[in-house]
Design an enzyme around this catalytic site. Sequence first.
Site, PDB file in Angstrom:
ATOM      1  N   ASP A  41      34.259  36.676  39.938  1.00  0.00           N
ATOM      2  CA  ASP A  41      33.686  35.397  39.612  1.00  0.00           C
ATOM      3  C   ASP A  41      33.202  35.433  38.545  1.00  0.00           C
ATOM      4  OD1 ASP A  41      33.646  34.621  42.257  1.00  0.00           O
ATOM      5  OD2 ASP A  41      31.708  35.492  42.956  1.00  0.00           O
ATOM      6  N   TYR A 100      33.446  48.990  43.682  1.00  0.00           N
ATOM      7  CA  TYR A 100      32.525  48.058  42.915  1.00  0.00           C
ATOM      8  C   TYR A 100      31.443  48.807  42.246  1.00  0.00           C
ATOM      9  CZ  TYR A 100      35.148  43.643  43.245  1.00  0.00           C
ATOM     10  OH  TYR A 100      35.960  42.813  43.237  1.00  0.00           O
TER      11      TYR A 100
END
EC number: 5.4.99.12
Length: 269
Positions: A41, A100
Amino acid sequence: MLGWQYQQSTPTVQCIVEEALTRITKLERKDLLLVGAGRTDAGVHAWGQVAHFITPFNYDNLKGVHKALNGLLPSDIRVREISSTVPEFHARFSVKSKIYHYKIYNDTIMDPFHRNYAYHSIYKLNVATMRDAARHFVGKHDFSAFANTSRNDRVPNPVKNIFHFNVNEMGPLVQLEVEGSGFLYRQVRNMVALLLQVGREAVPPDIVPRILGSRDRKELAKYSLSVPPHGLCLLVVKYNEEHLGLPPGGPETSFGRNHSISKCKLPSF
């Protein structure tokens, strides 16, 4: 930069990389077929993003292409490595897992050197309870309750396998590391948001299995909101080993001017 995924109206990482590749290869975008490992994003960082593209010709040496590519890219985008690959390799479909990191700066005053890469939490977090809660995410679960509605028409499989979810405290920096077979839209940020509420002792650690079991995004919304994107970084993409071989007679992998960058470990990310 508005994330990775190509958009006609706004600049994205994919758009800019494709523009550079079209200038170097003299091919059209439709011929390159550039594909990334995942769609990050806007505001999310990606140290370990991987992408592939196709050319109808072979290169004898990739160092020149690598140098030209980074020379055309803006200073906030860099290609760390470029390699030829076997036909079976696919940047998205060959993925085994992704790692992540989400960083939280837990102090009254924000360190300005972390302002672009960590979320600032002034509330003193109970890291031990965050670890207890994070363990409930490990394993194969339906993560429907932790997924925002996707902006594309695909209906992804909500069942994902989380291999580990670590919460590490390094002074005022709290670093959350999660590895999974895949992630739904906004899943990592939504998991982090709930762990923050656990760390603030607003909810108990066993809230995690209860929300997972609900399979309802509205249930999560009762307890937490999403966290901002700038604390999140796609650190590593792991691949099927069978798809990582170099093709016979292909050029050597280019690591840029400094070969050691491929071995560089950045624990702060």
